[in-house]
Enzyme design. Structure first.
Site, PDB file in Angstrom:
ATOM      1  N   ASN A 123     -13.133   1.191  -7.162  1.00 15.28           N
ATOM      2  CA  ASN A 123     -14.276   2.383  -6.963  1.00 15.28           C
ATOM      3  C   ASN A 123     -14.657   3.058  -8.298  1.00 15.28           C
ATOM      4  O   ASN A 123     -15.414   4.069  -8.146  1.00 15.28           O
ATOM      5  CB  ASN A 123     -13.764   3.403  -6.085  1.00 15.28           C
ATOM      6  CG  ASN A 123     -13.160   2.888  -4.784  1.00 15.28           C
ATOM      7  OD1 ASN A 123     -13.664   1.807  -4.244  1.00 15.28           O
ATOM      8  ND2 ASN A 123     -12.238   3.397  -4.215  1.00 15.28           N
ATOM      9  N   SER A 155     -11.342  -0.347  -0.853  1.00 14.25           N
ATOM     10  CA  SER A 155     -10.028  -0.426  -0.312  1.00 14.25           C
ATOM     11  C   SER A 155     -10.213  -0.616   1.238  1.00 14.25           C
ATOM     12  O   SER A 155      -9.436  -1.496   1.870  1.00 14.25           O
ATOM     13  CB  SER A 155      -9.194   0.933  -0.439  1.00 14.25           C
ATOM     14  OG  SER A 155      -8.618   1.011  -1.696  1.00 14.25           O
ATOM     15  N   HIS A 192      -3.500   6.201   3.565  1.00 12.16           N
ATOM     16  CA  HIS A 192      -4.246   5.096   3.204  1.00 12.16           C
ATOM     17  C   HIS A 192      -3.866   3.759   3.594  1.00 12.16           C
ATOM     18  O   HIS A 192      -4.597   3.032   4.184  1.00 12.16           O
ATOM     19  CB  HIS A 192      -3.940   5.168   1.628  1.00 12.16           C
ATOM     20  CG  HIS A 192      -5.023   4.062   0.941  1.00 12.16           C
ATOM     21  ND1 HIS A 192      -4.873   2.953   0.572  1.00 12.16           N
ATOM     22  CD2 HIS A 192      -6.470   4.233   0.420  1.00 12.16           C
ATOM     23  CE1 HIS A 192      -5.706   2.244   0.049  1.00 12.16           C
ATOM     24  NE2 HIS A 192      -6.860   3.094  -0.106  1.00 12.16           N
ATOM     25  N   ASP A 202       0.674  -1.159  -0.005  1.00  6.91           N
ATOM     26  CA  ASP A 202       0.020  -0.026  -0.099  1.00  6.91           C
ATOM     27  C   ASP A 202       0.829   1.259  -0.146  1.00  6.91           C
ATOM     28  O   ASP A 202       1.864   1.189  -0.584  1.00  6.91           O
ATOM     29  CB  ASP A 202      -0.989  -0.045   1.235  1.00  6.91           C
ATOM     30  CG  ASP A 202      -2.285   0.576   1.039  1.00  6.91           C
ATOM     31  OD1 ASP A 202      -2.276   1.837   0.698  1.00  6.91           O
ATOM     32  OD2 ASP A 202      -3.298  -0.062   0.932  1.00  6.91           O
TER      33      ASP A 202
END
Length: 305
Positions: free
Chosen positions: A183, A250, A86, A49
């Site tokens: 998304n 996510s 994130h 990530d």
């Protein structure tokens, strides 16, 4: 450079009471399951990530290793500073400690290998993603520990043969790969939206639902979707020792990753072989259809009890 992921920041909410944890946890498990699953103890997940705030009080006890594949901080491989929050958020969903404050993750005694491929601009390269997956496969901990799961809350819109082959290699080595579906959804289940590596069949692809069990409008729909999990206004760890609500697939994927960490310990107790097929069979046995087309919910919502 290929855009792999963008965070979706919502509002900041600082917590001091673990009982006010994100409601998404109750949607996927009864906490009584923690006893038999040892809260994920001895299971290691590679979180590929944007890095992680490794000194966050809810995470610092569960970080077992780090590596930076980006050019942030002059490419220092030991610096996985998360500039966008994130990866820190994803990490907390999986393994925030049960320490009587803040929040608690799905598998709060599991460990995390933090591999940074998303830079401070929120983008990353496919070749670094490939390198990170290979690194995770070959990594050994201080006591020869190995990872069992890779969480991929990221993706790109282009197929990559090299990435796909690396995914296959990891799967064949016994690693369970979990990825966000993406998304780019339009709310229409008859149209397919594909994000890689989530769309590859070797990966457990996870879509998003809200707390009422309805597929999120933004969640990608396609025939390869495996399961859904909470992905709207999910509360987890963030930068500066804070806790933030974020929305996106996510956030859905690490819920399933945490469930798998618990499942691996449950399967061990039953002396069952630990591989992708036994894990997937277990998830299927614990999943419930929500009444929507398979393109939107896959095999449904997993709930452990």
């Amino acid at each position: 450079m290929v855009n792999l992921i963008r965070a979706s920041p919502v509002k900041v909410k600082i917590l001091n009471n673990p009982e006010t944890n994100n409601k998404s946890l109750d949607l996927i498990l009864d906490k009584s399951i923690w006893k038999d699953s040892n809260r994920g103890k001895d299971i290691i997940t590679a979180v590929i990530d944007s890095g992680c705030a490794i000194h966050h009080p809810d995470l610092k006890e569960n970080i077992i290793g780090v590596y930076n594949f980006t050019m942030d901080n002059h490419g220092n491989p030991n610096d996985v500073t998360d500039y966008i929050g994130h990866g820190t958020h994803v990490s907390g969903i999986i393994a925030a400690s049960y320490n009587k404050f803040g929040i608690v993750g799905v598998a709060p005694e599991s460990k995390l290998l933090i591999l940074k491929v998303i830079d401070q601009n929120g983008v990353g390269k496919y070749d670094n993603l490939v390198k990170a997956i290979e690194y995770a496969m070959n990594w050994k901990g201080p006591n020869d520990e190995r990872i069992s799961i890779i969480n991929l809350s990221l993706g790109g819109v282009h197929h990559s043969e090299e990435l796909h082959e690396t995914i296959k290699k990891a799967r064949n080595q016994g690693v369970v790969l979990v990825s966000a579906s993406g998304n780019e959804g339009d709310g229409d289940y008859t149209t397919d939206e594909k994000l890689f590596p989530g769309y590859y069949k070797e990966v457990i692809q996870v879509g998003s639902i809200n707390l009422e069990g309805v597929p999120s409008y933004f969640s990608n729909s396609n025939l390869n979707l495996d399961f859904v999990a909470p992905g709207e206004k999910v509360l987890s760890t963030h930068l500066d020792d804070k806790y933030v609500e974020l929305t996106g697939t996510s956030m859905a994927a690490p819920h399933i990753t945490g469930i798998i960490a618990l499942a691996l310990n449950l399967l061990k107790r039953e002396n069952k072989e630990l591989n992708l097929f036994s894990v997937y069979e277990f998830l299927l046995s614990k999943s419930k259809r929500l009444g929507f087309p398979s393109n939107q919910e896959g095999n449904g919502l997993v709930h452990l009890k």
